[in-house]
Motif scaffolding. Structure first.
Motif, PDB file in Angstrom:
ATOM      1  N   SER A 438     105.432  55.045  32.151  1.00 22.83           N
ATOM      2  CA  SER A 438     104.878  56.379  32.401  1.00 22.83           C
ATOM      3  C   SER A 438     103.515  56.577  31.742  1.00 22.83           C
ATOM      4  N   GLY A 439     103.165  55.692  30.780  1.00 24.71           N
ATOM      5  CA  GLY A 439     101.904  55.847  30.056  1.00 24.71           C
ATOM      6  C   GLY A 439     102.001  56.799  28.881  1.00 24.71           C
ATOM      7  N   ASN A 440     103.210  57.279  28.577  1.00 28.15           N
ATOM      8  CA  ASN A 440     103.423  58.211  27.467  1.00 28.15           C
ATOM      9  C   ASN A 440     103.637  57.423  26.176  1.00 28.15           C
ATOM     10  N   ILE A 441     102.547  56.903  25.620  1.00 25.22           N
ATOM     11  CA  ILE A 441     102.641  56.012  24.466  1.00 25.22           C
ATOM     12  C   ILE A 441     101.773  56.522  23.321  1.00 25.22           C
ATOM     13  N   SER A 442     102.043  55.997  22.139  1.00 23.31           N
ATOM     14  CA  SER A 442     101.234  56.272  20.954  1.00 23.31           C
ATOM     15  C   SER A 442     101.366  55.064  20.040  1.00 23.31           C
ATOM     16  N   THR A 443     100.641  55.087  18.926  1.00 21.37           N
ATOM     17  CA  THR A 443     100.736  53.961  17.989  1.00 21.37           C
ATOM     18  C   THR A 443     102.108  53.911  17.325  1.00 21.37           C
ATOM     19  N   ALA A 444     102.906  54.958  17.491  1.00 21.64           N
ATOM     20  CA  ALA A 444     104.256  54.977  16.921  1.00 21.64           C
ATOM     21  C   ALA A 444     105.306  54.495  17.919  1.00 21.64           C
ATOM     22  N   PHE A 445     104.869  54.013  19.077  1.00 18.71           N
ATOM     23  CA  PHE A 445     105.804  53.637  20.143  1.00 18.71           C
ATOM     24  C   PHE A 445     106.873  52.663  19.661  1.00 18.71           C
TER      25      PHE A 445
END
Length: 666
Positions: A438-445
């Motif tokens: 979905s592209g809903n990512i962050s560096t905390a993924f």
């Protein structure tokens, strides 16, 4: 143009630079340590010079040895790759004094932007939004704790001369700040020869997005779009893509223009990268500038068609850029997965040893996409404990993001690596993860989605049935082969039954195999039919199958009564039995693993740096027991529960293998 270039690096980046130089008709010189005498970059170069023992601080980062190699070979220019001497102003000085071109930025830009503390000060003075933090020199752990308290937890402890995730720690409290300061300082000293540390606020849920810049010595500067690098583990990038699924054109343009303005402010030339963290509202903050070629540069090349290494060489030769900002487009989507020599089932700890099998997917067109693999190793080569654990960068391109992801899935399934622990299963899991898709990512993924580490992939019912059907079809081929070898009957197919049971991942399927000349139709007990086609031959480690018209790539190994099958990150024992064999197998007791609960085992090959306890000590859950160093990273091993140390089997300076017993508990 230069006649001969020396590459002051090793591994995949040295190989990458050699490829562009060869394309340009330029001869190349490799340098190598004793550990790398049989390395791929040495074989690819026109000449090679031995520069010392395996440790980088005795070979690859010793300026005098590199300069002597330049003198001995008559190289006119040096490409430093990334890491090692790539951002060392003393090296740039030495080259200038010798009249040798540096394929990189001028010394002043390296000093201004290569140093993380100085770059943040300059960025702030230039009006660039920066993350709150303390940019002064921090003398000791007590001062680190005090500064961290003033900034407010969580904080990021970073090496000033750092890069590649080395010398970086996140601290959420005083104890972690104290430990993190010392570990970061030690790693910085061993990796960069510079132990200065700074501390800044850690922005939670950020996205790591960077802008590629390219500048010449004639006042021209471009931004070559962005790369999303948010999938990280221990601050080390794992998956990168271009463009970012998050940015809109307006934010992209603003970030690009700001990055070029910053580069011009320090008279930057060559390729460089301005890194930002971006919050949920698309506010972006300057993080740092890397005054070198980035590891993840291939994804930018794939969407722009621009060879960054060639551009760096031309700029160093004094040429003006032949492209303008209007020439820079976004063509399709590219994804890079970093293949690391690390065991994802052991908390991603480093793995070393011989590559008994190394078969990357073929480069070029794959389905509707394109595959590129930047690597510095080969089958039979050794993965050394002395260097970074990254052994390849697998990249795919597609017209759309979903197409690039699907091409990557098939490429990962086709990538054969044996002999060492590696993160291919984890990469496959990320490519199939709903959040990534979905592209809903962050560096905390990774921390959020795999809080207890990676324990493998559990496949869904549909995928399990596909693999069960493929295994049943492959088993039929294997049974026919066995019948031919034994010479039971002339009509061999009559010796192969149609009724089978396929057991995998705790499930069991009764199936009927109806074969024809092109493949098999597998019918399940509930009436579900799956068509399997393919040309797999017994003994082949890779099976390219078609299941109901969909491609399915399986890594196949033989086990008693079936196959070891790896696909989409899952590692499965697949047993294919006759109905009677399946009935008897259900009665067999399960073998239990040995009890190691009262032992501290070394989780990876490494060197014990320090012991924090002694025999007879009572330890608490979470208490630091010892520190093990491997591949330039320090790993603190902690007690999993309360106990008393009964026996210590190893001490500082000892080299240990995986699962060696460090200490035992009562």
């Amino acid at each position: 143009m230069f006649d001969k270039i020396l590459i002051a690096n090793r591994g995949e980046i040295a190989c990458r630079v050699i490829k562009s130089a060869q394309k340009m008709g330029i001869k190349t010189v490799a340098v190598y340590s004793e550990a790398d005498k049989h390395a791929l970059h040495v074989a690819m170069a026109d000449e090679a010079v031995h520069i010392g023992p395996p440790p980088a601080n005795q070979s690859y980062i010793v300026i005098d040895k590199i300069m002597q190699a330049i003198k001995d070979t008559g190289a006119q220019a040096v490409h430093p790759g990334y890491g090692f001497l790539s951002e060392n102003p003393k090296f740039a000085d030495a080259l200038e004094a010798a009249g040798v071109a540096f394929i990189g930025p001028p010394k002043g830009a390296i000093e201004a932007m290569g140093d993380k503390i100085t770059s943040k000060k300059l960025a702030k003075e230039a009006g660039v939004s920066t993350v709150p933090g303390y940019m002064g020199i921090i003398e000791d752990a007590d001062e680190a704790v005090k500064i961290s308290q003033e900034i407010g937890y969580p904080v990021m402890i970073k090496a000033s001369a750092g890069g590649g995730g080395k010398g970086m720690r996140i601290a959420w409290n005083d104890e972690e700040a104290r430990e993190g300061f010392q570990s970061s300082k030690n790693e910085a000293a061993s990796s960069f020869g510079d132990d200065r540390i700074f501390i800044e606020k850690f922005v939670t849920q950020p996205r790591h997005i960077e802008i590629q810049v390219l500048c010449d010595a004639h006042g021209n500067g471009l931004w070559l779009n962005e790369r999303e690098c948010s999938i990280q583990r221990r601050n080390q990038k794992v998956v990168e893509e271009a463009p970012s699924p998050f940015l809109d054109p307006e934010t992209r343009k603003a970030m690009g223009e700001q990055a070029v303005a910053l580069a011009k402010a320090v008279d930057y030339t060559s390729a460089g990268t301005v890194e930002f963290i971006v919050d949920a509202d698309k506010n972006f903050y300057f993080l740092e500038m890397n005054t070198r070629l980035q590891v993840e540069h291939p994804v930018t090349e794939l969407i722009t068609g621009i060879d960054l290494v060639e551009q760096m060489i031309r700029v160093a030769n004094g040429e003006a850029l032949s492209i303008t900002q209007d020439d820079v487009k976004i063509n399709g989507w590219a994804i890079e997965n970093r293949l690391y020599a690390e065991d994802p089932y052991r908390n991603f700890l480093p793995s070393i040893g011989r590559l008994t099998r190394y078969r990357p997917p073929e480069e070029g067109k794959l389905g509707e996409g394109i595959v590129r693999n930047d690597t510095g190793v080969f089958e039979g080569g050794e993965i050394s404990m002395y260097y970074d654990p990254m052994i390849a960068k697998l990249c795919t391109w597609g017209h759309t993001r979903s197409e690039a992801i699907e091409t990557m899935r098939n490429a990962l399934d086709s990538f054969e690596v044996e002999g060492i622990g590696h993160n291919l299963p984890f990469l496959s899991a990320v490519m199939d993860h709903p959040r990534f898709i979905s592209g809903n990512i962050s560096t905390a993924f990774i921390a959020e989605e795999y809080p207890d580490g990676f324990e493998g992939v559990t496949l869904g019912e549909d995928k399990l049935r596909d693999i069960a059907a493929a295994a049943a079809a492959m088993n039929r081929v294997a049974e026919i082969r066995r019948a031919r070898i034994s010479g039971v009957l002339d009509n061999h197919e009559r010796t192969v039954g149609e009724e089978w049971n396929v057991a995998l991942q705790g499930q069991s399927f009764d199936v009927t195999v109806a074969a024809d000349k092109s493949g098999s139709t597998i019918t399940f007990a509930d009436g579900d039919e799956i068509r399997v086609d393919g040309d797999w031959t017994p003994g082949h480690a890779l099976a390219h199958m078609s299941v109901n018209g969909r491609p399915l790539v399986l890594k196949v190994g033989k086990i008693s009564g079936g196959f070891r099958i790896r696909s989409r990150g899952a590692d499965l024992k697949v047993h294919v039995r006759t109905p009677r064999q399946a009935e008897l197998a259900r009665l067999m007791p399960e073998k239990l693993p040995p009890d190691t609960s009262k032992m501290l085992l070394c989780p990876m090959p490494g060197l014990i740096v320090s012991l924090n306890v002694a025999e007879g000590d009572e330890v608490q859950e979470g208490q630091a027991l010892c520190t093990v160093e491997a591949m330039k990273m320090e790993n603190i091993l902690r007690a999993e529960r309360r106990g008393v140390v009964k026996k210590i089997n190893a001490g500082p300076g000892d080299s240990l293998a995986v699962d060696d017993v460090i200490m035992e508990f009562e």
